[in-house]
Scaffold this motif. Structure first.
Motif, short mmCIF file in Angstrom:
data_model
loop_
_atom_site.label_atom_id
_atom_site.label_comp_id
_atom_site.label_asym_id
_atom_site.label_seq_id
_atom_site.Cartn_x
_atom_site.Cartn_y
_atom_site.Cartn_z
N PRO A 270 8.67 -26.10 -37.07
CA PRO A 270 8.86 -25.07 -37.53
C PRO A 270 7.28 -24.35 -36.55
O PRO A 270 7.34 -23.72 -36.15
CB PRO A 270 9.52 -23.95 -38.54
CG PRO A 270 10.39 -25.16 -39.20
CD PRO A 270 9.44 -27.10 -38.55
N SER B 130 18.96 -27.32 -37.30
CA SER B 130 17.85 -26.29 -36.18
C SER B 130 18.11 -25.64 -35.01
O SER B 130 18.11 -24.25 -35.10
CB SER B 130 16.30 -26.85 -36.01
OG SER B 130 15.98 -26.61 -37.72
N THR C 87 15.52 -19.61 -32.11
CA THR C 87 15.64 -18.52 -32.61
C THR C 87 16.30 -17.56 -33.20
O THR C 87 15.49 -16.43 -33.31
CB THR C 87 14.36 -19.49 -33.89
OG1 THR C 87 13.62 -18.37 -33.49
CG2 THR C 87 13.81 -20.91 -34.33
N VAL D 15 18.91 -15.64 -38.45
CA VAL D 15 17.84 -16.41 -39.30
C VAL D 15 19.09 -16.91 -40.14
O VAL D 15 19.35 -15.63 -41.31
CB VAL D 15 17.11 -15.47 -40.22
CG1 VAL D 15 16.14 -15.74 -41.24
CG2 VAL D 15 15.96 -14.93 -39.00
N ASP E 133 12.87 -24.24 -28.57
CA ASP E 133 14.46 -24.13 -29.31
C ASP E 133 14.64 -22.17 -29.74
O ASP E 133 13.63 -21.55 -29.03
CB ASP E 133 14.27 -24.78 -30.81
CG ASP E 133 12.88 -23.83 -31.95
OD1 ASP E 133 12.56 -22.82 -30.95
OD2 ASP E 133 13.46 -23.77 -32.51
N ASP F 291 7.18 -30.37 -40.25
CA ASP F 291 6.51 -29.47 -39.53
C ASP F 291 6.62 -28.58 -38.29
O ASP F 291 6.02 -27.74 -37.51
CB ASP F 291 4.60 -29.96 -39.70
CG ASP F 291 3.71 -29.34 -40.05
OD1 ASP F 291 4.27 -28.56 -41.40
OD2 ASP F 291 2.75 -30.55 -40.40
N TYR G 96 6.91 -25.62 -32.84
CA TYR G 96 8.00 -24.81 -32.04
C TYR G 96 7.20 -23.52 -32.11
O TYR G 96 6.86 -22.76 -30.30
CB TYR G 96 8.89 -24.27 -32.85
CG TYR G 96 9.76 -25.65 -33.09
CD1 TYR G 96 9.79 -26.86 -32.59
CD2 TYR G 96 10.87 -25.55 -34.25
CE1 TYR G 96 10.24 -28.11 -32.92
CE2 TYR G 96 11.39 -26.39 -34.47
CZ TYR G 96 10.95 -27.91 -33.96
OH TYR G 96 11.65 -29.08 -34.36
N GLU G 97 6.75 -22.88 -32.94
CA GLU G 97 5.93 -21.70 -32.65
C GLU G 97 4.43 -21.22 -32.12
O GLU G 97 4.16 -21.18 -31.34
CB GLU G 97 5.65 -20.67 -34.33
CG GLU G 97 4.87 -19.11 -34.16
CD GLU G 97 4.78 -18.63 -35.51
OE1 GLU G 97 4.50 -17.52 -36.09
OE2 GLU G 97 5.09 -19.58 -36.69
N THR H 193 17.82 -21.11 -36.57
CA THR H 193 17.61 -21.02 -36.82
C THR H 193 16.67 -22.69 -37.73
O THR H 193 17.17 -23.53 -37.33
CB THR H 193 18.45 -20.43 -38.45
OG1 THR H 193 18.85 -20.29 -38.42
CG2 THR H 193 17.21 -19.93 -39.81
N ARG H 194 15.58 -22.26 -37.73
CA ARG H 194 14.65 -22.96 -38.47
C ARG H 194 14.63 -23.72 -39.77
O ARG H 194 13.97 -23.31 -40.30
CB ARG H 194 13.11 -22.85 -37.52
CG ARG H 194 13.17 -22.61 -36.39
CD ARG H 194 11.75 -21.57 -36.16
NE ARG H 194 11.65 -21.75 -34.03
CZ ARG H 194 10.39 -21.41 -33.79
NH1 ARG H 194 9.61 -20.08 -34.83
NH2 ARG H 194 9.89 -20.99 -32.27
N TYR H 195 14.79 -25.40 -39.26
CA TYR H 195 14.74 -26.23 -40.68
C TYR H 195 14.49 -26.97 -41.20
O TYR H 195 13.71 -27.66 -39.74
CB TYR H 195 16.22 -26.30 -40.98
CG TYR H 195 17.76 -25.04 -41.20
CD1 TYR H 195 17.45 -24.55 -42.15
CD2 TYR H 195 18.35 -24.90 -39.91
CE1 TYR H 195 18.67 -23.47 -41.59
CE2 TYR H 195 19.75 -23.71 -40.15
CZ TYR H 195 19.74 -22.98 -41.12
OH TYR H 195 19.90 -22.29 -41.26
N ALA H 196 13.90 -27.10 -42.16
CA ALA H 196 13.09 -28.15 -42.68
C ALA H 196 12.97 -28.87 -43.86
O ALA H 196 14.62 -29.26 -43.67
CB ALA H 196 11.52 -27.97 -42.83
#
Length: 432
Positions: A111, A209, A330, A333, A328, A109, A114-115, A214-217
């Motif tokens: 991403p 990330s 970002t 993309v 972070d 979770d 962070y948002e 870029t936000r990776y999960a």
């Protein structure tokens, strides 16, 4: 001097050491941050449970929600997805800075968290989530902020490194090395997350990330564990000058980023090849800085507490001096690429019939798939003596770099040959 209220969620090995530092080093921390850090409470499931470090009893509470609502800094060391996720979101909503070591939650979770932190203008820090005491996340986000990272490759799980190192140094089978790791406390009662690579994959998602903005999960990470690695694999690798490590690799390629975790052959002289026991290490490659190595203890109460407190001090300084929170950056993309898009090298261990034409058939399949053989070693085993009866040939092949899809197709085709008894193992090779 300003006072900042600190709420601690969790009092396990790491949480207990964080509580000890906050209570015993108050003057030192005040001098470093410009504020007094007041530990106002420790949320636990059982107030009376025995602990490695016992804080004053009145600090313990089972009401975590009430605790975070009145805090300036919330330190989440509970682990797991819930109630950690809910409590972190509640802390952010109430304007608290959050420090966490919860790699599993961030990988799933991150991403979204962070948002939320960005929207609230608060800081979410997580240095302790990757590689314990090793300061790796802050160097990536700060020290290398003016550079371009091209690759991050690391041993980020101490349990698997201990197991593989024990197999390498003693010749033990996987099950015996795992039993020893459990006896010494390096492996959990249920070691699945470690030995199947899930823990390393969570950390790989976080590293990728930050390195590639870029936000990776967790779902973006290709993952293989070490349960299939045998003593024979270890011995063969050793004989060829390699060592097997479980690596988390994140690299920028044409068209995107590859994030993967798998057992890997490394030359014994590679810096990561020398990492022993339960230690961690992260190898970073950047355009201007070149190659960088970060090494240290990857787990344990005190080492991980050191990383947590680094984030706490940094967050406290920001609260004293003012300024927006930062999680972070970002700015890009970059899509995650499937494992088939990776270019790598293979080590292939085969058991084949010892008869004329076998090597030519194997070589032909490599050529058909556009894969070049770098080296091949053959050992013949006779059933009834040196010159009597049928035998088998043990083949150890190392390829040149090629596309993952071509290599996988080659292995599949070889496995279908009637002269092949078995494909004993297939491992990727890095560091050459």
């Amino acid at each position: 001097m300003k006072t900042l209220k600190v709420a601690l969620l969790g009092a396990g090995n790491v949480g207990s050491q964080v509580a000890r530092i906050l209570l015993e080093d108050t003057e030192v921390l005040a001098a470093r941050t410009g504020a007094r850090l007041e530990l106002v409470g420790i949320a636990v499931r059982n107030v009376d449970a025995p602990r490695e470090y016992a804080a004053p009893r009145e600090l313990y509470t089972t009401d975590a929600s009430a605790l975070v609502r009145g805090a300036d800094i919330v330190i989440e060391l509970m682990g797991g997805l819930e109630p950690a996720r809910t409590l972190i979101l509640e802390s952010i909503e109430h304007g608290a800075t959050v420090v966490t070591g919860n790699k599993a939650l961030l990988a799933v979770d991150g991403p979204a968290l962070y948002e939320k932190a960005d929207q609230a203008g608060v800081q979410l820090s997580y240095e302790a989530a990757v590689a314990g005491a090793i300061p790796i996340l802050r160097p990536i986000t700060d020290s290398l902020a003016g550079d371009k990272i091209t690759r991050v490759m690391g041993i980020v799980n101490g349990t698997t490194n201990f197991i593989l190192d024990a197999m390498d140094s003693t010749g033990a089978e996987f099950s015996d090395a795992l039993a020893e790791a459990t006896r010494l406390g390096y492996a959990e009662a249920d070691p699945t997350a470690d030995i199947e690579g899930h823990d390393a994959a969570a950390k790989g998602a976080i590293l990728a990330s930050l390195a590639f903005h870029t936000r990776y999960a967790l779902e973006d990470v290709y993952c293989e564990g070490i349960t299939g690695v045998t003593a024979t694999d270890i011995a063969a690798a050793k004989d060829a000058g390699y060592v097997i490590k479980l690596l988390a690799i994140a690299e920028k390629l044409d068209g995107g980023v590859s994030v993967r975790v798998h057992p890997t052959l490394l030359p014994r002289e590679h810096p990561l090849g020398a990492v022993r026991g339960a230690f961690n290490a992260v190898f970073v490659e950047a355009e201007s800085a070149g190659e960088l190595m970060f090494y240290g203890r990857g787990a344990g109460g005190s080492p991980t507490a050191s990383a947590v407190m680094g984030d706490v001090v940094s967050a406290a300084r920001r609260l004293v001096l003012g300024g927006p929170g930062r999680t972070d950056s970002t700015i890009e993309v970059l899509p995650v690429l499937p494992i088939d898009a990776v270019s790598t090298r293979y080590y292939i261990h085969l058991d084949a019939a010892d008869q004329p034409g076998v090597l030519s058939k194997i070589s032909a399949l490599f050529a058909e798939n556009g894969v070049s053989i770098e080296s091949m070693r053959q050992t013949v085993h006779r059933e009834h003596g040196e010159n009597e009866g049928p035998g088998s040939a043990e083949l150890r092949i190392v390829t040149h770099r090629a596309g993952e899809a071509a290599l996988a197709a080659t292995v599949k085709a070889i496995n279908g040959l009637d002269v092949i008894n078995s494909v004993t193992s297939v491992l990727r090779v890095e560091g050459v």
